[in-house]
Design a protein around this motif. Structure first.
Motif, PDB file in Angstrom:
ATOM      1  N   LYS A 342       0.826  -1.212   0.000  1.00 40.56           N
ATOM      2  CA  LYS A 342       0.000   0.000   0.000  1.00 40.56           C
ATOM      3  C   LYS A 342       0.857   1.257   0.000  1.00 40.56           C
ATOM      4  CE  LYS A 342      -3.837  -2.383   2.248  1.00 40.56           C
ATOM      5  NZ  LYS A 342      -4.674  -2.382   1.013  1.00 40.56           N
ATOM      6  N   ARG A 343       0.194   2.402  -0.198  1.00 37.21           N
ATOM      7  CA  ARG A 343       0.875   3.689  -0.288  1.00 37.21           C
ATOM      8  C   ARG A 343       0.327   4.653   0.770  1.00 37.21           C
ATOM      9  NH1 ARG A 343      -0.098   1.976  -5.610  1.00 37.21           N
ATOM     10  NH2 ARG A 343       1.846   1.561  -6.734  1.00 37.21           N
ATOM     11  N   PRO A 344       1.038   5.757   0.999  1.00 37.11           N
ATOM     12  CA  PRO A 344       0.526   6.773   1.926  1.00 37.11           C
ATOM     13  C   PRO A 344      -0.876   7.228   1.533  1.00 37.11           C
ATOM     14  CG  PRO A 344       2.801   7.243   1.371  1.00 37.11           C
ATOM     15  CD  PRO A 344       2.381   6.105   0.482  1.00 37.11           C
ATOM     16  N   ASN A 345      -1.706   7.412   2.545  1.00 37.24           N
ATOM     17  CA  ASN A 345      -3.112   7.841   2.421  1.00 37.24           C
ATOM     18  C   ASN A 345      -4.060   6.711   2.051  1.00 37.24           C
ATOM     19  OD1 ASN A 345      -2.437  10.578   2.995  1.00 37.24           O
ATOM     20  ND2 ASN A 345      -1.815  10.850   0.861  1.00 37.24           N
ATOM     21  N   ASP A 346      -3.549   5.516   1.715  1.00 40.93           N
ATOM     22  CA  ASP A 346      -4.438   4.363   1.555  1.00 40.93           C
ATOM     23  C   ASP A 346      -5.088   4.048   2.900  1.00 40.93           C
ATOM     24  OD1 ASP A 346      -3.815   4.141  -1.081  1.00 40.93           O
ATOM     25  OD2 ASP A 346      -2.583   2.343  -0.892  1.00 40.93           O
ATOM     26  N   ILE A 347      -6.322   3.579   2.850  1.00 43.72           N
ATOM     27  CA  ILE A 347      -7.061   3.247   4.076  1.00 43.72           C
ATOM     28  C   ILE A 347      -6.947   1.748   4.342  1.00 43.72           C
ATOM     29  CG2 ILE A 347      -9.272   3.301   5.275  1.00 43.72           C
ATOM     30  CD1 ILE A 347      -8.133   6.052   4.714  1.00 43.72           C
ATOM     31  N   VAL A 348      -6.587   1.400   5.571  1.00 37.66           N
ATOM     32  CA  VAL A 348      -6.485   0.005   5.980  1.00 37.66           C
ATOM     33  C   VAL A 348      -7.512  -0.255   7.082  1.00 37.66           C
ATOM     34  CG1 VAL A 348      -5.015  -1.790   6.966  1.00 37.66           C
ATOM     35  CG2 VAL A 348      -4.031  -0.077   5.432  1.00 37.66           C
ATOM     36  N   LYS A 349      -8.284  -1.297   6.909  1.00 35.54           N
ATOM     37  CA  LYS A 349      -9.243  -1.684   7.940  1.00 35.54           C
ATOM     38  C   LYS A 349      -8.512  -2.493   9.006  1.00 35.54           C
ATOM     39  CE  LYS A 349     -13.487  -4.338   8.755  1.00 35.54           C
ATOM     40  NZ  LYS A 349     -14.491  -5.246   8.144  1.00 35.54           N
ATOM     41  N   VAL A 350      -8.457  -1.974  10.215  1.00 34.86           N
ATOM     42  CA  VAL A 350      -7.750  -2.619  11.315  1.00 34.86           C
ATOM     43  C   VAL A 350      -8.766  -3.206  12.294  1.00 34.86           C
ATOM     44  CG1 VAL A 350      -6.122  -2.322  13.215  1.00 34.86           C
ATOM     45  CG2 VAL A 350      -5.832  -1.004  11.100  1.00 34.86           C
ATOM     46  N   SER A 351      -8.762  -4.529  12.421  1.00 35.51           N
ATOM     47  CA  SER A 351      -9.613  -5.205  13.405  1.00 35.51           C
ATOM     48  C   SER A 351      -8.767  -5.496  14.632  1.00 35.51           C
ATOM     49  CB  SER A 351     -10.180  -6.505  12.829  1.00 35.51           C
ATOM     50  OG  SER A 351     -10.952  -6.252  11.672  1.00 35.51           O
ATOM     51  N   LEU A 352      -9.269  -5.082  15.800  1.00 36.77           N
ATOM     52  CA  LEU A 352      -8.473  -5.250  17.010  1.00 36.77           C
ATOM     53  C   LEU A 352      -9.337  -5.638  18.199  1.00 36.77           C
ATOM     54  CD1 LEU A 352      -9.006  -2.439  18.827  1.00 36.77           C
ATOM     55  CD2 LEU A 352      -7.562  -1.466  17.063  1.00 36.77           C
ATOM     56  N   ILE A 353      -8.641  -6.084  19.234  1.00 40.87           N
ATOM     57  CA  ILE A 353      -9.292  -6.421  20.496  1.00 40.87           C
ATOM     58  C   ILE A 353      -8.807  -5.431  21.550  1.00 40.87           C
ATOM     59  CG2 ILE A 353      -9.565  -8.162  22.301  1.00 40.87           C
ATOM     60  CD1 ILE A 353      -8.998 -10.287  20.150  1.00 40.87           C
ATOM     61  N   ARG A 354      -9.771  -4.787  22.243  1.00 42.69           N
ATOM     62  CA  ARG A 354      -9.435  -3.857  23.312  1.00 42.69           C
ATOM     63  C   ARG A 354     -10.282  -4.207  24.535  1.00 42.69           C
ATOM     64  NH1 ARG A 354     -10.226   2.321  21.999  1.00 42.69           N
ATOM     65  NH2 ARG A 354      -8.387   1.868  20.691  1.00 42.69           N
ATOM     66  N   ASP A 355      -9.593  -4.557  25.598  1.00 40.06           N
ATOM     67  CA  ASP A 355     -10.284  -4.930  26.844  1.00 40.06           C
ATOM     68  C   ASP A 355     -11.316  -6.031  26.591  1.00 40.06           C
ATOM     69  OD1 ASP A 355      -8.838  -2.976  28.261  1.00 40.06           O
ATOM     70  OD2 ASP A 355     -10.321  -1.433  27.748  1.00 40.06           O
ATOM     71  N   GLY A 356     -10.952  -6.980  25.751  1.00 44.04           N
ATOM     72  CA  GLY A 356     -11.832  -8.119  25.489  1.00 44.04           C
ATOM     73  C   GLY A 356     -12.925  -7.863  24.479  1.00 44.04           C
ATOM     74  N   LYS A 357     -13.011  -6.657  23.947  1.00 42.91           N
ATOM     75  CA  LYS A 357     -14.058  -6.323  22.990  1.00 42.91           C
ATOM     76  C   LYS A 357     -13.458  -6.141  21.590  1.00 42.91           C
ATOM     77  CE  LYS A 357     -16.886  -3.957  26.456  1.00 42.91           C
ATOM     78  NZ  LYS A 357     -17.523  -2.666  26.855  1.00 42.91           N
ATOM     79  N   ASN A 358     -14.191  -6.604  20.573  1.00 43.57           N
ATOM     80  CA  ASN A 358     -13.754  -6.480  19.188  1.00 43.57           C
ATOM     81  C   ASN A 358     -14.100  -5.101  18.638  1.00 43.57           C
ATOM     82  OD1 ASN A 358     -12.757  -9.154  18.939  1.00 43.57           O
ATOM     83  ND2 ASN A 358     -14.854  -9.899  18.712  1.00 43.57           N
ATOM     84  N   MET A 359     -13.160  -4.524  17.902  1.00 48.56           N
ATOM     85  CA  MET A 359     -13.361  -3.208  17.296  1.00 48.56           C
ATOM     86  C   MET A 359     -12.790  -3.229  15.881  1.00 48.56           C
ATOM     87  SD  MET A 359     -12.175  -0.634  20.369  1.00 48.56           S
ATOM     88  CE  MET A 359     -12.500   0.776  19.315  1.00 48.56           C
ATOM     89  N   ALA A 360     -13.254  -2.313  15.047  1.00 40.69           N
ATOM     90  CA  ALA A 360     -12.707  -2.146  13.696  1.00 40.69           C
ATOM     91  C   ALA A 360     -12.562  -0.657  13.419  1.00 40.69           C
ATOM     92  CB  ALA A 360     -13.606  -2.805  12.661  1.00 40.69           C
ATOM     93  N   LEU A 361     -11.365  -0.266  12.977  1.00 39.15           N
ATOM     94  CA  LEU A 361     -11.082   1.134  12.690  1.00 39.15           C
ATOM     95  C   LEU A 361     -10.464   1.257  11.300  1.00 39.15           C
ATOM     96  CD1 LEU A 361      -9.405   2.095  16.093  1.00 39.15           C
ATOM     97  CD2 LEU A 361     -11.714   2.735  15.354  1.00 39.15           C
ATOM     98  N   ASN A 362     -10.838   2.281  10.568  1.00 39.33           N
ATOM     99  CA  ASN A 362     -10.256   2.559   9.270  1.00 39.33           C
ATOM    100  C   ASN A 362      -9.111   3.541   9.448  1.00 39.33           C
ATOM    101  OD1 ASN A 362     -12.029   0.918   7.734  1.00 39.33           O
ATOM    102  ND2 ASN A 362     -13.594   2.521   7.802  1.00 39.33           N
ATOM    103  N   VAL A 363      -7.889   3.082   9.175  1.00 41.03           N
ATOM    104  CA  VAL A 363      -6.690   3.864   9.452  1.00 41.03           C
ATOM    105  C   VAL A 363      -6.031   4.326   8.155  1.00 41.03           C
ATOM    106  CG1 VAL A 363      -4.444   3.893  10.597  1.00 41.03           C
ATOM    107  CG2 VAL A 363      -6.312   2.515  11.548  1.00 41.03           C
ATOM    108  N   PRO A 364      -5.850   5.644   7.965  1.00 34.45           N
ATOM    109  CA  PRO A 364      -5.100   6.125   6.797  1.00 34.45           C
ATOM    110  C   PRO A 364      -3.603   5.962   7.042  1.00 34.45           C
ATOM    111  CG  PRO A 364      -5.824   7.979   8.133  1.00 34.45           C
ATOM    112  CD  PRO A 364      -6.388   6.752   8.787  1.00 34.45           C
ATOM    113  N   LEU A 365      -2.910   5.387   6.069  1.00 33.86           N
ATOM    114  CA  LEU A 365      -1.469   5.218   6.215  1.00 33.86           C
ATOM    115  C   LEU A 365      -0.765   6.564   6.063  1.00 33.86           C
ATOM    116  CD1 LEU A 365      -0.756   1.918   4.251  1.00 33.86           C
ATOM    117  CD2 LEU A 365      -1.302   2.236   6.664  1.00 33.86           C
ATOM    118  N   THR A 366       0.291   6.750   6.833  1.00 30.63           N
ATOM    119  CA  THR A 366       1.037   8.003   6.843  1.00 30.63           C
ATOM    120  C   THR A 366       2.334   7.820   6.084  1.00 30.63           C
ATOM    121  OG1 THR A 366       0.142   8.373   9.063  1.00 30.63           O
ATOM    122  CG2 THR A 366       1.922   9.834   8.342  1.00 30.63           C
TER     123      THR A 366
END
Length: 462
Positions: A342-366
């Motif tokens: 990928k390249r800068p400014n591409d969006i990556v969908k990041v699935s993560l676990i925080r305190d036992g809960k599932n989350m998904a965040l769209n992160v722009p690459l820098t």
């Protein structure tokens, strides 16, 4: 006669019993032998017909015409003290050196991909095709981090080129072919299987290799790793060997990463590399115990870089990244496999676990040049072109700021200094250094080899 008749009957019955027993035993033995050699389950387990059912000729024929021989001519200056002392001649002499490797034609108009180490320091490059035609080649660009280089030749004909496969879809155990020119043996094809994916050979590295057991030797570097359809799935790069020759494992840069690098070099003249902006390490039983968590797979975030996309969307220390763009993540190398395409400014969908809960965040690459990295009160950044020219360096990182009060009296001297080595690791760039330092405790002292602003070299512990 009566006794004789009885004896005959008894003999006949005994023979029948003996014959029956023999038949029974032979039958059981036959059944047993049949199970050992023809049992469907066992035959499936050992896969008797494995390679015999795979046609390697199609893949080999497609690939062999697009793989070339690359000759690197370089000049090295050597010093001969005897010539200077006894004959009064200059002690410095220039010697021509010739190195060889392989390359892969990726377009009909003459673009060729190879390894950076194959063409490094070349004063002249020559490419020989499979039909023995030779051409001078010019260097378009390189990516030393991924060990990829792009060449161009001007041929008088349309060239046979390779078709890119999708390296994300390869499977462990899949048959592959390595095509190259080992030991000056042109157009050599070897077969093996994919032994592992997303292999990282350096704890501080962000590289991600395909591991195979196809025989690769010196001269294969830059050659093609193809599937049985002849599609390019990797560029052969290195071997793992105590002798310098093939000893069971070889490694290739995945085709998806290679393709992205080539496109960047063609379009921009350099590699456009984006970063997620997190530091940490892969989880296992030991790491999970250390952090007091139950999760034993994934990437544990120990730090979020300032000004990064990860910081902007709210990724936090202690988050566990388990997927990027729906691809499971269990190691730094698997993260690199996704990010490096990928390249800068591409969006990556990041699935993560925080305190036992599932989350998904769209992160722009820098863009990596915009990120600074801080460790133990020392803020670092990559060198720019002026720094490299001023200090005559090809690599290193720069101390941008000192915020640790313990080093306040040295702050002005440290700011602007160039770090060339961290502990026993060469400081090539911020990505590799930050990956290494992320595995250290903040209170742990680190040895830096630095070049101060006055040009003097020092070794210090901070």
């Amino acid at each position: 006669m009566k006794n004789l008749g009885s004896l005959f009957i008894v003999s006949l019955m005994s023979g029948a019993v003996t014959l029956g027993a023999y038949k029974f035993i032979e039958s059981r033995k036959s059944d047993s032998d049949s199970f050992i050699t023809t049992s469907p389950n066992y035959a499936k387990a050992v896969n008797y017909n494995g390679a015999e059912n795979v046609d390697f000729t199609t893949g080999a024929d497609k690939a062999i015409h697009s793989v070339v021989h690359v000759k690197n001519v370089s000049v090295r200056t050597v010093y001969d003290p005897f010539a200077s002392f006894f004959y009064g001649q200059s002690g410095s002499q220039q010697q021509e050196q010739i190195g060889t490797g392989s390359g892969v034609i990726v377009s009909e108009d003459g673009y060729i991909v190879t390894n950076n180490h194959v063409i490094q320091d070349a004063t002249e490059l020559e490419v020989t095709l499979n039909n023995n035609k030779a051409y001078k080649a010019k260097l378009i660009g390189t990516d030393s981090k991924m060990d990829i280089a792009l060449l161009k030749i001007d041929a008088d004909e349309k060239l046979p080129f390779i078709v890119f496969g999708n390296s994300d879809n390869i499977k462990v155990g899949e048959w592959v072919l390595a095509v190259g020119n080992p030991y000056q043996l042109n157009s050599t094809v070897t077969a093996g299987i994919i032994s592992a994916k997303a292999r990282n050979l350096d704890k501080a590295s962000i590289q991600s290799f395909i591991q195979t057991d196809a025989a690769v030797n010196p001269g294969n570097s830059g050659g093609a790793l193809v599937n049985t359809n002849g599609e390019l799935i990797g560029i052969n790069t290195m071997i793992s060997s105590p002798t310098g020759s093939y000893a069971g494992y070889s490694f290739a840069v995945p085709s998806n990463i290679t393709k992205k690098i080539i496109e960047d070099l063609m379009k921009f003249g350099n590699v456009q590399r984006g970063i997620l902006g997190v530091e940490g390490g892969e989880l296992n039983a030991e790491a999970a115990k250390k952090y007091g968590i139950k999760q034993t797979e994934g990437f544990y975030v120990s730090k979020v870089n300032r000004n990064s996309g990860a910081e902007k969307v709210g990724i936090e220390k202690g988050d566990i990244i388990v997927k990027l763009d729906d691809k499971n993540i269990a190691s730094s190398a698997e993260m690199a496999t996704v990010i490096n395409t990928k390249r800068p400014n591409d969006i990556v969908k990041v699935s993560l676990i925080r305190d036992g809960k599932n989350m998904a965040l769209n992160v722009p690459l820098t863009k990596k040049e915009l990120i600074t990295y801080e460790f133990n009160g020392i803020e670092f950044e990559d060198l720019d072109a002026n720094d490299k020219k001023r200090f005559n360096l090809k690599s290193g990182i720069k101390i941008k700021e000192v915020t640790n009060a313990d080093y306040a009296e040295y702050a002005n001297d440290l700011k602007g200094s160039i770090v060339t080595q961290v502990d026993n690791m060469r400081a090539t760039d911020m990505e590799s250094v930050s990956a290494y330092l992320a595995k250290k405790e903040a209170t742990e002292k680190t040895r830096y080899q630095i070049i101060a602003k006055n040009g003097q070299m020092y070794r210090i512990f901070l």
